[in-house]
Motif scaffolding. Structure first.
Motif, PDB file in Angstrom:
ATOM      1  N   THR A   1       0.830  -1.202   0.000  1.00 56.96           N
ATOM      2  CA  THR A   1       0.000   0.000   0.000  1.00 56.96           C
ATOM      3  C   THR A   1       0.866   1.253   0.000  1.00 56.96           C
ATOM      4  OG1 THR A   1      -1.827  -1.125   1.117  1.00 56.96           O
ATOM      5  CG2 THR A   1      -1.768   1.278   1.288  1.00 56.96           C
ATOM      6  N   GLU A   2       1.867   1.280   0.853  1.00 56.07           N
ATOM      7  CA  GLU A   2       2.732   2.454   0.953  1.00 56.07           C
ATOM      8  C   GLU A   2       3.652   2.594  -0.258  1.00 56.07           C
ATOM      9  OE1 GLU A   2       2.233   4.860   2.819  1.00 56.07           O
ATOM     10  OE2 GLU A   2       0.892   3.947   4.273  1.00 56.07           O
ATOM     11  N   SER A   3       4.103   1.499  -0.810  1.00 53.93           N
ATOM     12  CA  SER A   3       4.927   1.564  -2.021  1.00 53.93           C
ATOM     13  C   SER A   3       4.139   2.169  -3.174  1.00 53.93           C
ATOM     14  CB  SER A   3       5.432   0.173  -2.398  1.00 53.93           C
ATOM     15  OG  SER A   3       6.199   0.226  -3.574  1.00 53.93           O
ATOM     16  N   LEU A   4       2.913   1.761  -3.301  1.00 56.55           N
ATOM     17  CA  LEU A   4       2.060   2.304  -4.358  1.00 56.55           C
ATOM     18  C   LEU A   4       1.772   3.787  -4.112  1.00 56.55           C
ATOM     19  CD1 LEU A   4       0.554   1.521  -6.935  1.00 56.55           C
ATOM     20  CD2 LEU A   4      -1.405   0.933  -5.507  1.00 56.55           C
ATOM     21  N   ARG A   5       1.490   4.142  -2.866  1.00 55.93           N
ATOM     22  CA  ARG A   5       1.169   5.531  -2.533  1.00 55.93           C
ATOM     23  C   ARG A   5       2.377   6.457  -2.676  1.00 55.93           C
ATOM     24  NH1 ARG A   5       1.311   8.990   1.834  1.00 55.93           N
ATOM     25  NH2 ARG A   5       2.279   7.469   3.215  1.00 55.93           N
ATOM     26  N   LEU A   6       3.507   6.057  -2.118  1.00 59.82           N
ATOM     27  CA  LEU A   6       4.671   6.938  -2.089  1.00 59.82           C
ATOM     28  C   LEU A   6       5.566   6.842  -3.322  1.00 59.82           C
ATOM     29  CD1 LEU A   6       5.765   6.435   1.627  1.00 59.82           C
ATOM     30  CD2 LEU A   6       4.692   8.466   0.638  1.00 59.82           C
ATOM     31  N   LEU A   7       5.730   5.616  -3.836  1.00 57.00           N
ATOM     32  CA  LEU A   7       6.690   5.394  -4.920  1.00 57.00           C
ATOM     33  C   LEU A   7       6.022   5.158  -6.266  1.00 57.00           C
ATOM     34  CD1 LEU A   7       9.020   2.989  -2.911  1.00 57.00           C
ATOM     35  CD2 LEU A   7       9.171   5.486  -3.107  1.00 57.00           C
ATOM     36  N   LYS A   8       4.689   5.038  -6.234  1.00 61.75           N
ATOM     37  CA  LYS A   8       3.910   4.798  -7.459  1.00 61.75           C
ATOM     38  C   LYS A   8       4.314   3.504  -8.158  1.00 61.75           C
ATOM     39  CE  LYS A   8       2.022   8.856  -6.907  1.00 61.75           C
ATOM     40  NZ  LYS A   8       1.563   8.929  -5.545  1.00 61.75           N
ATOM     41  N   LYS A   9       4.698   2.496  -7.353  1.00 60.32           N
ATOM     42  CA  LYS A   9       5.008   1.191  -7.931  1.00 60.32           C
ATOM     43  C   LYS A   9       4.589   0.079  -6.980  1.00 60.32           C
ATOM     44  CE  LYS A   9       9.876   0.988  -6.620  1.00 60.32           C
ATOM     45  NZ  LYS A   9      11.233   0.852  -7.096  1.00 60.32           N
ATOM     46  N   ASP A  10       4.256  -1.059  -7.587  1.00 57.71           N
ATOM     47  CA  ASP A  10       3.826  -2.212  -6.813  1.00 57.71           C
ATOM     48  C   ASP A  10       5.010  -2.875  -6.126  1.00 57.71           C
ATOM     49  OD1 ASP A  10       1.064  -2.143  -7.529  1.00 57.71           O
ATOM     50  OD2 ASP A  10       1.568  -3.019  -9.472  1.00 57.71           O
ATOM     51  N   PHE A  11       4.751  -3.464  -4.993  1.00 56.99           N
ATOM     52  CA  PHE A  11       5.712  -4.329  -4.303  1.00 56.99           C
ATOM     53  C   PHE A  11       5.067  -5.700  -4.279  1.00 56.99           C
ATOM     54  CE2 PHE A  11       7.525  -6.425  -0.610  1.00 56.99           C
ATOM     55  CZ  PHE A  11       8.881  -6.201  -0.806  1.00 56.99           C
ATOM     56  N   ILE A  12       5.451  -6.551  -5.211  1.00 56.39           N
ATOM     57  CA  ILE A  12       4.756  -7.834  -5.386  1.00 56.39           C
ATOM     58  C   ILE A  12       5.713  -9.023  -5.308  1.00 56.39           C
ATOM     59  CG2 ILE A  12       2.740  -6.948  -6.612  1.00 56.39           C
ATOM     60  CD1 ILE A  12       4.139  -7.694  -9.241  1.00 56.39           C
ATOM     61  N   ASN A  13       6.646  -8.965  -4.369  1.00 56.99           N
ATOM     62  CA  ASN A  13       7.564 -10.082  -4.171  1.00 56.99           C
ATOM     63  C   ASN A  13       6.787 -11.321  -3.731  1.00 56.99           C
ATOM     64  OD1 ASN A  13       9.102  -7.659  -4.126  1.00 56.99           O
ATOM     65  ND2 ASN A  13      10.791  -8.767  -3.183  1.00 56.99           N
ATOM     66  N   ASN A  14       7.204 -12.467  -4.232  1.00 57.56           N
ATOM     67  CA  ASN A  14       6.622 -13.727  -3.767  1.00 57.56           C
ATOM     68  C   ASN A  14       7.014 -13.928  -2.305  1.00 57.56           C
ATOM     69  OD1 ASN A  14       5.515 -14.140  -6.267  1.00 57.56           O
ATOM     70  ND2 ASN A  14       7.126 -15.503  -6.954  1.00 57.56           N
ATOM     71  N   TYR A  15       6.222 -14.721  -1.589  1.00 59.19           N
ATOM     72  CA  TYR A  15       6.428 -14.819  -0.148  1.00 59.19           C
ATOM     73  C   TYR A  15       6.132 -16.208   0.395  1.00 59.19           C
ATOM     74  CZ  TYR A  15       1.341 -14.501   0.110  1.00 59.19           C
ATOM     75  OH  TYR A  15      -0.009 -14.737  -0.048  1.00 59.19           O
ATOM     76  N   ILE A  16       6.690 -16.454   1.567  1.00 54.69           N
ATOM     77  CA  ILE A  16       6.406 -17.651   2.364  1.00 54.69           C
ATOM     78  C   ILE A  16       5.910 -17.153   3.714  1.00 54.69           C
ATOM     79  CG2 ILE A  16       7.370 -19.674   3.524  1.00 54.69           C
ATOM     80  CD1 ILE A  16       9.461 -19.779   1.235  1.00 54.69           C
ATOM     81  N   ASN A  17       4.734 -17.643   4.123  1.00 51.75           N
ATOM     82  CA  ASN A  17       4.127 -17.247   5.385  1.00 51.75           C
ATOM     83  C   ASN A  17       4.362 -18.354   6.411  1.00 51.75           C
ATOM     84  OD1 ASN A  17       2.572 -16.245   7.441  1.00 51.75           O
ATOM     85  ND2 ASN A  17       0.728 -15.967   6.213  1.00 51.75           N
ATOM     86  N   THR A  18       5.083 -18.045   7.489  1.00 48.52           N
ATOM     87  CA  THR A  18       5.380 -19.074   8.485  1.00 48.52           C
ATOM     88  C   THR A  18       4.229 -19.330   9.459  1.00 48.52           C
ATOM     89  OG1 THR A  18       6.443 -17.495   9.983  1.00 48.52           O
ATOM     90  CG2 THR A  18       7.864 -18.634   8.370  1.00 48.52           C
ATOM     91  N   LEU A  19       3.214 -18.464   9.493  1.00 47.51           N
ATOM     92  CA  LEU A  19       2.087 -18.681  10.402  1.00 47.51           C
ATOM     93  C   LEU A  19       1.338 -19.983  10.097  1.00 47.51           C
ATOM     94  CD1 LEU A  19       0.291 -17.829  12.756  1.00 47.51           C
ATOM     95  CD2 LEU A  19      -0.955 -16.345  11.170  1.00 47.51           C
ATOM     96  N   PRO A  20       0.959 -20.249   8.844  1.00 46.04           N
ATOM     97  CA  PRO A  20       0.303 -21.535   8.574  1.00 46.04           C
ATOM     98  C   PRO A  20       1.211 -22.734   8.875  1.00 46.04           C
ATOM     99  CG  PRO A  20       0.012 -20.045   6.716  1.00 46.04           C
ATOM    100  CD  PRO A  20       0.978 -19.396   7.662  1.00 46.04           C
ATOM    101  N   LEU A  21       2.515 -22.570   8.690  1.00 47.58           N
ATOM    102  CA  LEU A  21       3.453 -23.654   9.026  1.00 47.58           C
ATOM    103  C   LEU A  21       3.426 -23.933  10.519  1.00 47.58           C
ATOM    104  CD1 LEU A  21       6.539 -22.627   6.852  1.00 47.58           C
ATOM    105  CD2 LEU A  21       4.924 -24.483   6.416  1.00 47.58           C
ATOM    106  N   SER A  22       3.406 -22.870  11.317  1.00 47.14           N
ATOM    107  CA  SER A  22       3.352 -23.024  12.765  1.00 47.14           C
ATOM    108  C   SER A  22       2.075 -23.748  13.188  1.00 47.14           C
ATOM    109  CB  SER A  22       3.426 -21.648  13.435  1.00 47.14           C
ATOM    110  OG  SER A  22       3.306 -21.763  14.822  1.00 47.14           O
ATOM    111  N   ARG A  23       0.953 -23.363  12.592  1.00 45.27           N
ATOM    112  CA  ARG A  23      -0.320 -24.014  12.923  1.00 45.27           C
ATOM    113  C   ARG A  23      -0.319 -25.490  12.548  1.00 45.27           C
ATOM    114  NH1 ARG A  23      -3.754 -18.896  10.810  1.00 45.27           N
ATOM    115  NH2 ARG A  23      -3.876 -17.816  12.795  1.00 45.27           N
ATOM    116  N   LYS A  24       0.321 -25.808  11.430  1.00 42.11           N
ATOM    117  CA  LYS A  24       0.379 -27.202  10.954  1.00 42.11           C
ATOM    118  C   LYS A  24       1.319 -28.046  11.823  1.00 42.11           C
ATOM    119  CE  LYS A  24      -0.410 -30.182   7.532  1.00 42.11           C
ATOM    120  NZ  LYS A  24      -1.705 -30.718   7.245  1.00 42.11           N
TER     121      LYS A  24
END
Length: 164
Positions: A119-142
């Motif tokens: 949100t802030e990258s788009l607002r301030l820099l006028k570009k998307d920040f769309i890096n792929n990601y790994i979320n450790t929260l679902p791993l912790s739950r599993k």
């Protein structure tokens, strides 16, 4: 797959991936609340990993230009006094994004962080920040289904340098 935060095009986040890599950046932010439209980032942190070895770190408080509530101070350990010498988001966000580059990002409940950063990258820099990601929260739950709370301990751990 790119995920939109709302029916309007506010910001985008990258694709969730399930395979761990040897090169990535672990990220974490703190914010004044839960909604990137109305709340502000107060800390940005990242650790760059290459071939599974930490090679660099980035950490900065961010002055939100609003008062931090007692609730957020108790949750994060970040006080209004600490904001006196913190840079603004428009100063520090480009450095943070440049640090991460196009790395896969890893974090605990990382979609929260990515929504704010995007949100802030788009607002301030006028570009998307769309890096792929790994979320450790679902791993912790599993991995630990018997645990009722999968939150991490928090509290500001950085070094504060002020020239007041």
């Amino acid at each position: 797959m790119i995920i939109s935060l709302s029916a309007e095009r506010d910001a985008l986040i990258g694709e969730r991936i399930y395979e761990f890599k040897k090169d990535y950046s672990v990220i974490d932010i703190e914010a004044t609340g839960l909604n990137p439209r109305y709340d502000a980032i107060i800390e940005l942190a990242a650790i760059k990993v290459r071939d599974n070895i930490i090679v660099d770190k980035f950490s900065s408080l961010v002055n939100p230009d609003i008062k931090i509530s007692d609730f957020i101070t108790n949750l994060t350990g970040i006080t209004n006094e600490m904001m006196q010498c913190a840079p603004s988001l428009d100063t520090i966000l480009p450095e943070f994004i440049s640090f991460i580059k196009d790395d896969i990002v890893i974090g605990h409940n990382v979609t929260f962080d990515l929504h704010f950063i995007s949100t802030e990258s788009l607002r301030l820099l006028k570009k998307d920040f769309i890096n792929n990601y790994i979320n450790t929260l679902p791993l912790s739950r599993k991995i630990f289904p018997e645990v009722t709370n999968h939150r991490l301990s928090v509290g500001y751990q950085g070094t504060l340098r002020c020239n007041l």
